[in-house]
Design a protein around this motif. Sequence first.
Motif, mmCIF file in Angstrom:
data_model
loop_
_atom_site.group_PDB
_atom_site.id
_atom_site.type_symbol
_atom_site.label_atom_id
_atom_site.label_comp_id
_atom_site.label_asym_id
_atom_site.label_seq_id
_atom_site.Cartn_x
_atom_site.Cartn_y
_atom_site.Cartn_z
ATOM 1 N N ASP A 55 0.700 -1.005 -0.142
ATOM 2 C CA ASP A 55 -0.149 0.002 -0.055
ATOM 3 C C ASP A 55 0.707 1.223 0.045
ATOM 4 O O ASP A 55 0.752 2.188 -0.621
ATOM 5 N N THR A 56 1.915 1.251 0.573
ATOM 6 C CA THR A 56 2.761 2.308 0.557
ATOM 7 C C THR A 56 4.301 1.701 0.563
ATOM 8 O O THR A 56 4.810 0.897 1.085
ATOM 9 N N VAL A 57 4.962 2.353 -0.515
ATOM 10 C CA VAL A 57 6.331 1.792 -0.813
ATOM 11 C C VAL A 57 7.224 3.016 -0.634
ATOM 12 O O VAL A 57 7.318 3.911 -0.898
ATOM 13 N N GLN A 58 8.342 2.442 0.111
ATOM 14 C CA GLN A 58 9.436 3.438 0.643
ATOM 15 C C GLN A 58 10.398 3.378 -0.387
ATOM 16 O O GLN A 58 11.165 2.165 -0.626
ATOM 17 N N GLU A 90 15.945 -11.788 -0.982
ATOM 18 C CA GLU A 90 14.973 -11.340 -0.111
ATOM 19 C C GLU A 90 13.968 -10.528 -0.848
ATOM 20 O O GLU A 90 13.022 -9.946 -0.045
ATOM 21 N N GLY A 91 14.033 -9.926 -1.941
ATOM 22 C CA GLY A 91 13.076 -9.412 -2.885
ATOM 23 C C GLY A 91 13.402 -7.795 -2.697
ATOM 24 O O GLY A 91 12.662 -7.121 -3.289
ATOM 25 N N LYS A 92 14.718 -7.315 -2.420
ATOM 26 C CA LYS A 92 15.229 -6.091 -2.593
ATOM 27 C C LYS A 92 15.484 -5.749 -3.934
ATOM 28 O O LYS A 92 16.149 -6.477 -4.688
ATOM 29 N N VAL A 93 14.755 -4.756 -4.674
ATOM 30 C CA VAL A 93 14.857 -4.578 -6.040
ATOM 31 C C VAL A 93 15.670 -3.026 -6.092
ATOM 32 O O VAL A 93 15.702 -2.326 -5.367
ATOM 33 N N GLN A 94 16.858 -3.102 -6.977
ATOM 34 C CA GLN A 94 17.568 -1.833 -7.353
ATOM 35 C C GLN A 94 17.606 -1.527 -8.420
ATOM 36 O O GLN A 94 17.852 -2.069 -9.275
ATOM 37 N N LEU A 95 17.122 -0.466 -8.723
ATOM 38 C CA LEU A 95 17.071 0.335 -9.948
ATOM 39 C C LEU A 95 18.200 1.189 -10.280
ATOM 40 O O LEU A 95 18.252 2.359 -9.566
ATOM 41 N N LEU A 127 21.306 7.923 -10.812
ATOM 42 C CA LEU A 127 20.144 7.630 -9.930
ATOM 43 C C LEU A 127 19.968 6.161 -9.540
ATOM 44 O O LEU A 127 19.733 5.231 -10.232
ATOM 45 N N GLU A 128 19.916 5.842 -8.366
ATOM 46 C CA GLU A 128 19.911 4.427 -7.749
ATOM 47 C C GLU A 128 18.369 4.559 -6.834
ATOM 48 O O GLU A 128 18.500 5.246 -5.842
ATOM 49 N N GLN A 129 17.486 3.785 -7.318
ATOM 50 C CA GLN A 129 16.381 3.764 -6.288
ATOM 51 C C GLN A 129 16.207 2.097 -5.934
ATOM 52 O O GLN A 129 16.344 1.359 -6.661
ATOM 53 N N SER A 130 15.740 2.229 -4.458
ATOM 54 C CA SER A 130 15.723 0.723 -3.974
ATOM 55 C C SER A 130 14.360 0.458 -3.484
ATOM 56 O O SER A 130 14.100 1.577 -2.627
ATOM 57 N N TRP A 131 13.945 -0.556 -3.415
ATOM 58 C CA TRP A 131 12.604 -0.877 -2.404
ATOM 59 C C TRP A 131 12.476 -2.457 -2.297
ATOM 60 O O TRP A 131 13.237 -3.256 -3.163
ATOM 61 N N MET A 132 11.539 -2.636 -1.547
ATOM 62 C CA MET A 132 11.229 -4.141 -1.389
ATOM 63 C C MET A 132 10.044 -4.422 -2.035
ATOM 64 O O MET A 132 8.861 -3.752 -2.193
ATOM 65 N N ASP A 133 10.170 -5.897 -2.744
ATOM 66 C CA ASP A 133 8.815 -6.297 -3.365
ATOM 67 C C ASP A 133 9.260 -7.746 -3.252
ATOM 68 O O ASP A 133 9.954 -8.757 -3.740
ATOM 69 N N THR A 138 8.039 -0.652 -11.250
ATOM 70 C CA THR A 138 9.017 0.340 -10.972
ATOM 71 C C THR A 138 8.378 1.749 -10.722
ATOM 72 O O THR A 138 7.371 2.163 -11.347
ATOM 73 N N PRO A 139 9.088 2.580 -9.929
ATOM 74 C CA PRO A 139 8.339 3.715 -9.487
ATOM 75 C C PRO A 139 8.543 4.782 -10.883
ATOM 76 O O PRO A 139 9.615 4.760 -11.399
ATOM 77 N N VAL A 140 7.539 5.422 -10.859
ATOM 78 C CA VAL A 140 7.717 6.736 -12.135
ATOM 79 C C VAL A 140 8.141 7.927 -11.500
ATOM 80 O O VAL A 140 7.439 8.757 -10.793
ATOM 81 N N THR A 141 9.701 7.811 -11.506
ATOM 82 C CA THR A 141 10.186 9.224 -10.812
ATOM 83 C C THR A 141 10.547 10.006 -11.886
ATOM 84 O O THR A 141 11.431 9.553 -12.753
ATOM 85 N N PHE A 142 10.275 11.425 -11.984
ATOM 86 C CA PHE A 142 10.635 12.190 -12.717
ATOM 87 C C PHE A 142 11.134 13.414 -12.215
ATOM 88 O O PHE A 142 10.672 14.087 -10.992
ATOM 89 N N ALA A 143 12.000 14.212 -12.833
ATOM 90 C CA ALA A 143 12.327 15.581 -12.530
ATOM 91 C C ALA A 143 11.334 16.661 -12.801
ATOM 92 O O ALA A 143 11.064 16.935 -14.005
ATOM 93 N N ARG A 144 10.745 17.347 -11.751
ATOM 94 C CA ARG A 144 9.323 17.988 -12.100
ATOM 95 C C ARG A 144 9.714 19.443 -12.873
ATOM 96 O O ARG A 144 8.861 19.800 -13.957
ATOM 97 N N ASN A 145 11.048 19.831 -12.710
ATOM 98 C CA ASN A 145 11.186 21.125 -13.122
ATOM 99 C C ASN A 145 12.149 21.228 -14.401
ATOM 100 O O ASN A 145 13.159 22.157 -14.902
#
Length: 251
Positions: free
Chosen positions: A56-59, A137-142, A87-93, A114-121
Amino acid sequence: MKATIFVFMAVVFYTRTGGTTAEHLIDQPYIIERPVNQVDFDAMMLEYNVDRQPSDTVQIVINATITSLGLMNNNAQFSVIGMTVELEQSWMDSRLMFGGKSEVQIPRHIRIWTPVTFARNALTENIDQSHIQVSPEGKVQLFEKRSIQSFVNSEQLNHNFTTIFTTFSPSILYRPNVINSFVPQQPYSRAEMRIAGEKMDLIRASGSTIGSHSFAINFYNTNMEKQERSTNKSDLKNIVKDLKNLTNSTI
């Protein structure tokens, strides 16, 4: 010929009496220790919904490295800053857990959430290179290498400027961790990464919320900061001096 026969007889005698020879070692099993990472991605993805986030909430833990930074265009009203960010993004799945001892790279034909992360400006933003790996253990690294060009107010250019990254999903929480700069670019030789806001600049379009959670990379002009500190000290000295003069004249 006699010498060759003698050596052969000696080797046979040594083996029969319990000695060790190269021929004896060949008969022994040779074991190579390798991590077991037998991942059947096709079977793993049978019930995997790529459009659904893992919880429900992804860190999302953020690590960023600035490898280049430069002024692309400059005029009286605005400027364009170009930068390269690793840029490295990591989360648990937990849906991607598997039996193994080390990370494996996810093949390019396999699609995961994968999260849609973008530079807003950003004026333009391109992902030049990317790859994804997952741990047992399901840790994803992008990992992504991004080229970004951003508008900057010309007044801010002399002090500091900020690049804000955000996402479409209000249930994603960014956790900035580490920022590095391999190639410090003058005068912006100091950079910091922080949370830009828990509920920042909410924009509602067709019932969706954009920019509900953001993080920022701040670039500071260290030369201007030194000048400002020096000016503030000078102003403080003048204020103290004026107070002393005023006190003396009053007395």
